[in-house]
Design a protein around this motif. Structure first.
Motif, mmCIF file in Angstrom:
data_model
loop_
_atom_site.group_PDB
_atom_site.id
_atom_site.type_symbol
_atom_site.label_atom_id
_atom_site.label_comp_id
_atom_site.label_asym_id
_atom_site.label_seq_id
_atom_site.Cartn_x
_atom_site.Cartn_y
_atom_site.Cartn_z
ATOM 1 N N LEU A 208 -10.241 3.586 7.395
ATOM 2 C CA LEU A 208 -10.379 2.474 6.830
ATOM 3 C C LEU A 208 -11.619 2.286 5.459
ATOM 4 O O LEU A 208 -11.246 1.440 4.306
ATOM 5 N N ILE A 209 -11.951 3.335 5.462
ATOM 6 C CA ILE A 209 -12.906 3.497 4.451
ATOM 7 C C ILE A 209 -12.308 4.144 3.034
ATOM 8 O O ILE A 209 -12.930 4.081 1.810
ATOM 9 N N LEU A 210 -11.178 4.880 3.694
ATOM 10 C CA LEU A 210 -10.760 4.673 2.396
ATOM 11 C C LEU A 210 -10.283 3.734 1.560
ATOM 12 O O LEU A 210 -9.583 3.730 -0.230
ATOM 13 N N VAL A 211 -10.418 2.186 1.961
ATOM 14 C CA VAL A 211 -9.857 1.017 1.657
ATOM 15 C C VAL A 211 -10.645 1.259 0.506
ATOM 16 O O VAL A 211 -10.632 0.417 -1.284
ATOM 17 N N PRO A 212 -12.317 1.131 1.240
ATOM 18 C CA PRO A 212 -13.798 0.547 -0.570
ATOM 19 C C PRO A 212 -13.022 1.269 -1.298
ATOM 20 O O PRO A 212 -14.106 1.006 -2.382
ATOM 21 N N VAL A 213 -13.498 2.486 -0.966
ATOM 22 C CA VAL A 213 -13.843 3.897 -1.496
ATOM 23 C C VAL A 213 -13.165 5.021 -2.757
ATOM 24 O O VAL A 213 -12.963 5.064 -3.549
ATOM 25 N N TRP A 214 -11.458 4.487 -2.009
ATOM 26 C CA TRP A 214 -10.564 4.828 -3.152
ATOM 27 C C TRP A 214 -9.537 4.355 -3.814
ATOM 28 O O TRP A 214 -8.764 4.064 -4.828
ATOM 29 N N ALA A 215 -8.794 3.550 -2.564
ATOM 30 C CA ALA A 215 -7.280 2.392 -2.166
ATOM 31 C C ALA A 215 -7.507 1.346 -3.182
ATOM 32 O O ALA A 215 -6.733 1.478 -4.262
ATOM 33 N N LEU A 216 -8.449 1.189 -3.529
ATOM 34 C CA LEU A 216 -8.583 -0.003 -4.057
ATOM 35 C C LEU A 216 -8.122 0.633 -5.675
ATOM 36 O O LEU A 216 -7.338 -0.698 -6.669
ATOM 37 N N SER A 217 -8.854 0.969 -6.363
ATOM 38 C CA SER A 217 -8.811 1.349 -7.519
ATOM 39 C C SER A 217 -7.766 2.103 -7.912
ATOM 40 O O SER A 217 -7.224 2.055 -9.185
ATOM 41 N N PHE A 218 -7.241 2.698 -7.516
ATOM 42 C CA PHE A 218 -6.186 4.329 -7.287
ATOM 43 C C PHE A 218 -4.710 3.192 -7.289
ATOM 44 O O PHE A 218 -4.191 3.098 -8.306
ATOM 45 N N MET A 219 -4.392 2.015 -6.738
ATOM 46 C CA MET A 219 -3.390 1.150 -6.499
ATOM 47 C C MET A 219 -3.574 0.810 -7.649
ATOM 48 O O MET A 219 -2.429 0.029 -8.482
ATOM 49 N N GLY A 220 -5.016 0.292 -8.700
ATOM 50 C CA GLY A 220 -5.725 -0.722 -9.192
ATOM 51 C C GLY A 220 -4.468 -0.138 -10.554
ATOM 52 O O GLY A 220 -3.455 -0.808 -11.317
ATOM 53 N N PHE A 221 -4.375 1.718 -11.024
ATOM 54 C CA PHE A 221 -4.495 1.962 -11.489
ATOM 55 C C PHE A 221 -3.418 2.687 -12.159
ATOM 56 O O PHE A 221 -2.248 2.666 -12.760
ATOM 57 N N VAL A 222 -2.085 2.834 -10.465
ATOM 58 C CA VAL A 222 -0.990 2.537 -10.856
ATOM 59 C C VAL A 222 -0.450 1.961 -11.466
ATOM 60 O O VAL A 222 0.296 1.616 -12.151
ATOM 61 N N VAL A 223 -0.787 0.422 -10.770
ATOM 62 C CA VAL A 223 0.101 -0.914 -11.302
ATOM 63 C C VAL A 223 0.007 -1.111 -13.114
ATOM 64 O O VAL A 223 0.681 -1.729 -13.303
ATOM 65 N N ILE A 224 -1.374 -0.822 -13.855
ATOM 66 C CA ILE A 224 -1.751 -0.606 -14.604
ATOM 67 C C ILE A 224 -1.342 0.256 -16.249
ATOM 68 O O ILE A 224 -0.452 -0.055 -16.743
ATOM 69 N N PHE A 225 -0.953 1.618 -15.585
ATOM 70 C CA PHE A 225 -0.105 2.022 -15.696
ATOM 71 C C PHE A 225 1.319 2.017 -16.109
ATOM 72 O O PHE A 225 1.574 2.401 -16.896
ATOM 73 N N ASN A 226 1.432 1.822 -15.129
ATOM 74 C CA ASN A 226 2.909 1.327 -14.924
ATOM 75 C C ASN A 226 3.775 -0.020 -15.342
ATOM 76 O O ASN A 226 4.866 -0.479 -16.322
ATOM 77 N N SER A 227 2.551 -1.138 -15.395
ATOM 78 C CA SER A 227 3.396 -2.616 -16.313
ATOM 79 C C SER A 227 2.721 -2.480 -17.726
ATOM 80 O O SER A 227 3.255 -3.630 -18.546
ATOM 81 N N TYR A 228 1.158 -1.918 -17.886
ATOM 82 C CA TYR A 228 1.054 -2.365 -19.258
ATOM 83 C C TYR A 228 1.490 -2.703 -20.529
ATOM 84 O O TYR A 228 1.711 -3.874 -21.397
ATOM 85 N N PRO A 229 2.302 -0.996 -20.328
ATOM 86 C CA PRO A 229 2.924 -0.962 -21.486
ATOM 87 C C PRO A 229 4.329 -1.844 -21.619
ATOM 88 O O PRO A 229 4.588 -1.851 -23.140
#
Length: 286
Positions: A208-229
């Motif tokens: 569960l420690i992956l959620v605050p340490v890694w998952a939040l920003s990684f998933m957010g970066f995937v979203v912004i990379f695909n959607s912002y263009p």
């Protein structure tokens, strides 16, 4: 010859990188941008998690994270706390209801996944048909997925535009339809990450420690990379085109004017500079 940089001759200059070099494929560009700011994204993930702890602030926290991720998507460095707080504090009026709507839909989906199958089973046991309840369950899931995909565009538009909340919702729906292929890819990646964390948690709760340490920003970066263009193409670019101006988000791609340039970029054109030749010692005969 060198392996991973060992044994390389750093006194010998190459020809540089041409400014007309071909653009990298999105897959490779994504990982280059991600690993180039890996530790910053870890800090951003932790910061976002802390601000999400009061459930009512989930929306503004996501807006703050999106503000930082937008800078990274535009290949701009920024101070994480400064940009996060600006996104949080300046956009809370729009992001707060957006976050609460997401929470409400999340709770509704969980209820639907538990209630409708139970009602269908009860109907079947009493000799009736439970088909209608399964249909309602599918409709609920489809509606929730649509709302989730709308979030891919809503929060970036909240931090990047001055659109009203009503227009943000409307544009998010249209962009969700236009970018359906990319949205499905984004969804699959998010579901894969979620599945990894859920399965890992069953094996070891520390996952569960992956959620605050890694998952939040990684998933957010995937979203912004695909959607912002797509937001740039259909929302931001037309706005500036109507005013007869260029989108300032692309300024970093433009070459400097001759008067403003301090150095002349001749990447890829220079002749390689040979390193110093080592003097060979003569043989000694004993």
């Amino acid at each position: 010859m060198s392996f991973l940089g060992f044994g390389a001759d750093y006194e010998k200059a190459g020809s540089g990188i041409s400014k007309n070099a071909p653009k990298k494929k999105p897959f490779f560009l994504f990982w280059e941008m991600y690993f180039g700011r890996f530790w910053k994204l870890i800090k951003l993930s932790l910061l976002t998690f802390v601000f999400c702890i009061p459930v009512v602030t989930i929306g503004p926290a996501i807006a703050g994270m999106t503000k930082v991720l937008r800078c990274y998507q535009l290949d701009k460095d920024t101070f994480i706390w400064h940009e996060f707080w600006k996104g949080f504090s300046q956009n809370w009026k729009k992001s707060l209801p957006a976050g609460l709507i997401d929470v409400a839909f999340g709770v509704s989906l969980i209820c639907a996944l538990n209630v409708y199958p139970a009602m269908a089973k009860a109907a079947a046991q009493s000799g009736g048909s439970g088909t209608i309840y399964y249909v309602l369950c599918v409709i609920s899931v489809s509606f929730a997925l649509t709302v989730l995909m709308m979030n891919f565009y809503a929060f970036p538009m909240i931090v990047a535009t001055e659109l009203s909340f009503k227009n943000i919702i409307k544009n998010s729906f249209f962009l969700t339809c236009l970018g359906l292929k990319k949205n499905i890819i984004t969804l699959l990646i998010l579901f894969l990450i979620t599945a990894i964390i859920v399965v890992g948690t069953v094996v070891n709760l520390l996952t569960l420690i992956l959620v605050p340490v890694w998952a939040l920003s990684f998933m957010g970066f995937v979203v912004i990379f695909n959607s912002y263009p797509l937001i740039q193409k259909y929302v931001i670019d037309p706005f500036y085109a109507e005013k007869g101006q260029d989108n300032p988000e692309y300024d970093y791609l433009k070459p400097l004017d001759a008067e403003d340039a301090v150095f002349l970029d001749k990447g890829g054109e220079e002749a390689p500079i040979e390193g110093k030749k080592k003097k060979s010692k003569g043989r000694t005969i004993s």
